[in-house]
Write a protein that holds these residues in place. Sequence first.
Motif, PDB file in Angstrom:
ATOM      1  N   ILE A   1       0.847  -1.211   0.000  1.00  0.00           N
ATOM      2  CA  ILE A   1       0.000   0.000   0.000  1.00  0.00           C
ATOM      3  C   ILE A   1       0.876   1.253   0.000  1.00  0.00           C
ATOM      4  O   ILE A   1       0.613   2.225  -0.705  1.00  0.00           O
ATOM      5  N   LEU A   2       1.959   1.204   0.778  1.00  0.00           N
ATOM      6  CA  LEU A   2       2.805   2.393   0.936  1.00  0.00           C
ATOM      7  C   LEU A   2       3.769   2.605  -0.228  1.00  0.00           C
ATOM      8  O   LEU A   2       4.347   3.680  -0.355  1.00  0.00           O
ATOM      9  N   THR A   3       3.951   1.595  -1.056  1.00  0.00           N
ATOM     10  CA  THR A   3       4.891   1.756  -2.165  1.00  0.00           C
ATOM     11  C   THR A   3       4.159   1.953  -3.498  1.00  0.00           C
ATOM     12  O   THR A   3       4.791   1.960  -4.544  1.00  0.00           O
ATOM     13  N   ARG A   4       2.841   2.117  -3.451  1.00  0.00           N
ATOM     14  CA  ARG A   4       2.076   2.410  -4.675  1.00  0.00           C
ATOM     15  C   ARG A   4       1.932   3.922  -4.845  1.00  0.00           C
ATOM     16  O   ARG A   4       2.068   4.682  -3.887  1.00  0.00           O
ATOM     17  N   GLY A   5       1.549   4.311  -6.033  1.00  0.00           N
ATOM     18  CA  GLY A   5       1.212   5.711  -6.261  1.00  0.00           C
ATOM     19  C   GLY A   5      -0.090   6.042  -5.558  1.00  0.00           C
ATOM     20  O   GLY A   5      -0.846   5.144  -5.180  1.00  0.00           O
ATOM     21  N   PRO A   6      -0.394   7.346  -5.365  1.00  0.00           N
ATOM     22  CA  PRO A   6      -1.605   7.739  -4.650  1.00  0.00           C
ATOM     23  C   PRO A   6      -2.882   7.215  -5.307  1.00  0.00           C
ATOM     24  O   PRO A   6      -3.889   6.993  -4.648  1.00  0.00           O
ATOM     25  N   ASP A   7      -2.852   6.990  -6.627  1.00  0.00           N
ATOM     26  CA  ASP A   7      -4.051   6.483  -7.313  1.00  0.00           C
ATOM     27  C   ASP A   7      -4.119   4.962  -7.269  1.00  0.00           C
ATOM     28  O   ASP A   7      -5.024   4.357  -7.841  1.00  0.00           O
ATOM     29  N   GLY A   8      -3.185   4.337  -6.577  1.00  0.00           N
ATOM     30  CA  GLY A   8      -3.226   2.880  -6.434  1.00  0.00           C
ATOM     31  C   GLY A   8      -2.393   2.149  -7.461  1.00  0.00           C
ATOM     32  O   GLY A   8      -2.224   0.945  -7.392  1.00  0.00           O
ATOM     33  N   ARG A   9      -1.857   2.888  -8.437  1.00  0.00           N
ATOM     34  CA  ARG A   9      -1.087   2.189  -9.469  1.00  0.00           C
ATOM     35  C   ARG A   9       0.328   1.859  -8.999  1.00  0.00           C
ATOM     36  O   ARG A   9       0.896   2.593  -8.185  1.00  0.00           O
TER      37      ARG A   9
ATOM     38  N   SER B   1      -6.639  -6.588   7.564  1.00  0.00           N
ATOM     39  CA  SER B   1      -6.506  -6.765   6.109  1.00  0.00           C
ATOM     40  C   SER B   1      -6.532  -5.417   5.388  1.00  0.00           C
ATOM     41  O   SER B   1      -6.932  -4.384   5.952  1.00  0.00           O
ATOM     42  N   ALA B   2      -6.148  -5.437   4.124  1.00  0.00           N
ATOM     43  CA  ALA B   2      -6.200  -4.218   3.310  1.00  0.00           C
ATOM     44  C   ALA B   2      -7.646  -3.736   3.170  1.00  0.00           C
ATOM     45  O   ALA B   2      -7.910  -2.530   3.151  1.00  0.00           O
ATOM     46  N   GLU B   3      -8.597  -4.667   3.087  1.00  0.00           N
ATOM     47  CA  GLU B   3     -10.018  -4.281   2.987  1.00  0.00           C
ATOM     48  C   GLU B   3     -10.439  -3.501   4.228  1.00  0.00           C
ATOM     49  O   GLU B   3     -11.158  -2.498   4.143  1.00  0.00           O
ATOM     50  N   VAL B   4     -10.011  -3.966   5.389  1.00  0.00           N
ATOM     51  CA  VAL B   4     -10.371  -3.299   6.647  1.00  0.00           C
ATOM     52  C   VAL B   4      -9.699  -1.919   6.723  1.00  0.00           C
ATOM     53  O   VAL B   4     -10.316  -0.938   7.158  1.00  0.00           O
ATOM     54  N   LYS B   5      -8.474  -1.830   6.259  1.00  0.00           N
ATOM     55  CA  LYS B   5      -7.815  -0.513   6.252  1.00  0.00           C
ATOM     56  C   LYS B   5      -8.544   0.434   5.293  1.00  0.00           C
ATOM     57  O   LYS B   5      -8.683   1.633   5.568  1.00  0.00           O
ATOM     58  N   ALA B   6      -9.013  -0.102   4.163  1.00  0.00           N
ATOM     59  CA  ALA B   6      -9.751   0.748   3.220  1.00  0.00           C
ATOM     60  C   ALA B   6     -11.063   1.213   3.859  1.00  0.00           C
ATOM     61  O   ALA B   6     -11.463   2.376   3.688  1.00  0.00           O
ATOM     62  N   PHE B   7     -11.743   0.329   4.581  1.00  0.00           N
ATOM     63  CA  PHE B   7     -12.953   0.740   5.321  1.00  0.00           C
ATOM     64  C   PHE B   7     -12.622   1.924   6.226  1.00  0.00           C
ATOM     65  O   PHE B   7     -13.333   2.929   6.276  1.00  0.00           O
TER      66      PHE B   7
ATOM     67  N   ALA C   1      -8.200  -0.960  -6.389  1.00  0.00           N
ATOM     68  CA  ALA C   1      -9.345  -0.140  -5.952  1.00  0.00           C
ATOM     69  C   ALA C   1      -9.293   0.156  -4.454  1.00  0.00           C
ATOM     70  O   ALA C   1      -9.868   1.141  -3.992  1.00  0.00           O
ATOM     71  N   LEU C   2      -8.597  -0.701  -3.688  1.00  0.00           N
ATOM     72  CA  LEU C   2      -8.552  -0.505  -2.232  1.00  0.00           C
ATOM     73  C   LEU C   2      -7.438   0.457  -1.814  1.00  0.00           C
ATOM     74  O   LEU C   2      -7.469   1.019  -0.721  1.00  0.00           O
ATOM     75  N   VAL C   3      -6.444   0.611  -2.690  1.00  0.00           N
ATOM     76  CA  VAL C   3      -5.214   1.290  -2.259  1.00  0.00           C
ATOM     77  C   VAL C   3      -5.438   2.739  -1.802  1.00  0.00           C
ATOM     78  O   VAL C   3      -4.942   3.124  -0.730  1.00  0.00           O
ATOM     79  N   PRO C   4      -6.167   3.590  -2.554  1.00  0.00           N
ATOM     80  CA  PRO C   4      -6.261   4.990  -2.090  1.00  0.00           C
ATOM     81  C   PRO C   4      -6.812   5.119  -0.669  1.00  0.00           C
ATOM     82  O   PRO C   4      -6.231   5.841   0.162  1.00  0.00           O
ATOM     83  N   ASP C   5      -7.903   4.418  -0.340  1.00  0.00           N
ATOM     84  CA  ASP C   5      -8.472   4.521   1.017  1.00  0.00           C
ATOM     85  C   ASP C   5      -7.558   3.863   2.058  1.00  0.00           C
ATOM     86  O   ASP C   5      -7.369   4.396   3.161  1.00  0.00           O
ATOM     87  N   ALA C   6      -7.021   2.707   1.711  1.00  0.00           N
ATOM     88  CA  ALA C   6      -6.137   2.015   2.667  1.00  0.00           C
ATOM     89  C   ALA C   6      -4.880   2.848   2.923  1.00  0.00           C
ATOM     90  O   ALA C   6      -4.381   2.926   4.048  1.00  0.00           O
ATOM     91  N   ARG C   7      -4.401   3.469   1.878  1.00  0.00           N
ATOM     92  CA  ARG C   7      -3.203   4.305   2.016  1.00  0.00           C
ATOM     93  C   ARG C   7      -3.493   5.521   2.907  1.00  0.00           C
ATOM     94  O   ARG C   7      -2.672   5.912   3.738  1.00  0.00           O
TER      95      ARG C   7
END
Length: 346
Positions: free
Chosen positions: A69-77, A128-134, A331-337
């Motif tokens: 999550i921390l090594t992706r771009g802000p848009d999740g890419r 999980s990443a899903e919970v962090k995105a929540f 799709a989860l990365v921006p919120d989880a990040r």
Amino acid sequence: MDTLQTIGQVRREWGDRLLILGHHYQDAAVVGLCDAVGDSLELSRLAAASKAERIVFCGVRFMAETADILTRGPDGRACGRSVWLPAPGAGCPMADMATAEALEAAWARLGAAAPGADWVPVVYVNSSAEVKAFCGRHGGSACTSGNGRRVVERLLAQGKRIFFAPDQHLSANIMRALGLADAYALWRRALPDGGLAPGAIRAARLVAWDGCCPIHAGYTLGDVQAARAAAPAGAALLIHPEAPSPVARLAEHVGSTKDIIEAVGRAEPGSALLIGTEDRLVRRLAAANRHLDIRPLRPILCEDMGRTTPEALLRTLTEWPEACRVRVDDALVPDARACVERMLAF
Ligand code: SF4
């Protein structure tokens, strides 16, 4: 060449394009092969700061997900970096005790029971990443056992009410340390509406999900009695905050793995210490501090943390099997990040 020599050679060939991170609960043979060893907070910071092309995580899945999550771009890419877990089956039973779907349902119920309250979610990084995105979606922050008290204290000072998941004991210990044990309520997953009447929700300043670390949650008052009886008089108990509150309150020091390591470093020569956390770390501390009498409160081992072996690490470094690649859903990365970055900013 044997396994360790081959790992050393491959490691040198990769240079600073590779970063091998390891958690304190890893086996000593694995710890010796890591570029850095730390607790969840330290490792998150290292992953965020790293420019390495490949990060290999000797730990469990939620840690590798956090690094991804921390090594992706802000848009999740992806940004040309990738994260790998040598033991892809290494999970965390506590993280598995909370799903984003179940938390969303409880979150809606909290809002309905106390509509004027300013609720904010806080999730332990062991999720999980899903919970962090929540959590990120609802404006909340992650926390670790190292900074959980600071996160909770600051949010309460802002007048927020906290929905904390998944660890009931970490949150109970934090509220007790803040003198707010009476403002803590437990959401029981198995019961309708968490077993909490609207009045109980309105009275709480922190509602905790009823997950736990099965390893640390197993400590009992009897363990403390037995360990103190066998140890020299005056032995100090240092315990992890994932332990149940009635046990933790008997300790001289409650703190994260990093806190425990630092407390050991400050101990006077000849001191006797009982340590209530994962036994691989306790054994390493005892071996590295022969001038102290270090004993486990009761030896406990996290099976998942033990899944990473030098052989599994070597296979990852030489074959890079796709099964070991950890890639959080874009799709989860921006919120989880957002959730994890708020934690790092605390
Ligand atoms: S020690 Fe507990 S919290 Fe940590 S990975 Fe193992 S089960 Fe999860």
